[in-house]
Design an enzyme around this catalytic site. Sequence first.
Site, short mmCIF file in Angstrom:
data_model
loop_
_atom_site.label_atom_id
_atom_site.label_comp_id
_atom_site.label_asym_id
_atom_site.label_seq_id
_atom_site.Cartn_x
_atom_site.Cartn_y
_atom_site.Cartn_z
N GLU A 182 17.98 25.56 18.24
CA GLU A 182 17.19 24.60 17.45
C GLU A 182 17.81 23.20 17.47
O GLU A 182 17.10 22.21 17.54
CB GLU A 182 17.02 25.13 16.02
CG GLU A 182 16.12 26.36 15.99
CD GLU A 182 16.12 27.12 14.66
OE1 GLU A 182 16.75 26.63 13.68
OE2 GLU A 182 15.50 28.20 14.59
N HIS A 187 14.24 24.30 5.86
CA HIS A 187 14.43 25.31 6.89
C HIS A 187 15.91 25.48 7.19
O HIS A 187 16.66 24.50 7.16
CB HIS A 187 13.73 24.89 8.20
CG HIS A 187 14.26 25.62 9.41
ND1 HIS A 187 13.83 26.89 9.72
CD2 HIS A 187 15.20 25.30 10.33
CE1 HIS A 187 14.50 27.30 10.82
NE2 HIS A 187 15.32 26.35 11.20
N LYS A 238 11.66 19.88 4.94
CA LYS A 238 10.26 19.93 5.37
C LYS A 238 9.48 18.79 4.70
O LYS A 238 9.98 18.14 3.77
CB LYS A 238 9.69 21.31 5.04
CG LYS A 238 10.38 22.45 5.83
CD LYS A 238 9.84 23.82 5.45
CE LYS A 238 10.49 24.94 6.26
NZ LYS A 238 9.98 26.28 5.86
N ASN A 241 8.14 25.57 0.90
CA ASN A 241 9.49 25.98 0.48
C ASN A 241 10.61 25.01 0.87
O ASN A 241 11.77 25.36 0.98
CB ASN A 241 9.78 27.43 0.91
CG ASN A 241 9.74 27.63 2.41
OD1 ASN A 241 9.57 26.66 3.16
ND2 ASN A 241 9.91 28.85 2.86
N TYR A 292 8.86 27.34 15.93
CA TYR A 292 8.45 28.56 15.23
C TYR A 292 7.76 29.55 16.17
O TYR A 292 6.93 30.35 15.71
CB TYR A 292 7.51 28.20 14.06
CG TYR A 292 8.23 27.70 12.82
CD1 TYR A 292 9.19 28.48 12.16
CD2 TYR A 292 7.93 26.45 12.28
CE1 TYR A 292 9.83 28.03 11.02
CE2 TYR A 292 8.59 25.99 11.13
CZ TYR A 292 9.53 26.80 10.50
OH TYR A 292 10.17 26.36 9.36
#
Length: 149
Positions: A126, A115, A9, A112, A49
């Site tokens: 994805e 992913h 990310k 965080n 998402y």
Amino acid sequence: VDETYIMVKPDGVQRGLVGEIISRFEKKGFKLTGLKLFQCPQDLAEEHYKDLKGKSFFPKLIDYIISGPVVCMAWEGVGVVAAARKLIGSTNPLQAEPGTIRGDLAVQTGRNVVHGSDSPENGKREIALWFKEGELCQWTPTQEPWLRE
Ligand code: GTP
Ligand code: MG
């Protein structure tokens, strides 16, 4: 064979953690089949998402994911989806076990660093969403006989 979509990310890219994160999957013995640095457009982040669309944090999540370049990866291997989730650790980095990526490298759910797909179906979905056909590579790592009997 299972496939999973892993993404560093924007915080992971900004903090210089790209090599460290790729390394965890590489050393484990999974096969990299796609890799790129990419500025994600808003519609793609929302599609990725979409299951979280109703959540209060959804707008913040989308802003986070499009806030800078991400590193998109496709990894392949028997059991790779669940194993990658274990390597990544719990969603909240303060609850993630030491030794996991989030447990070692992050402190907040909203930052965080990485992913990982949550099911083999989502792995395929994805990878198809983030990569074009010609961006993926099928190849045979020469270390294969040293990974599997
Ligand atoms: P991903 O691998 O990114 O899909 O994370 P996950 O599967 O561990 O968690 P989940 O799919 O439930 O949530 C997706 C992402 O939304 C998380 O990784 C966080 O970045 C973000 N997120 C989830 N819950 C919260 C929350 O309560 N607050 C904030 N700010 N972000 C959240
Ligand atoms: Mg998820």
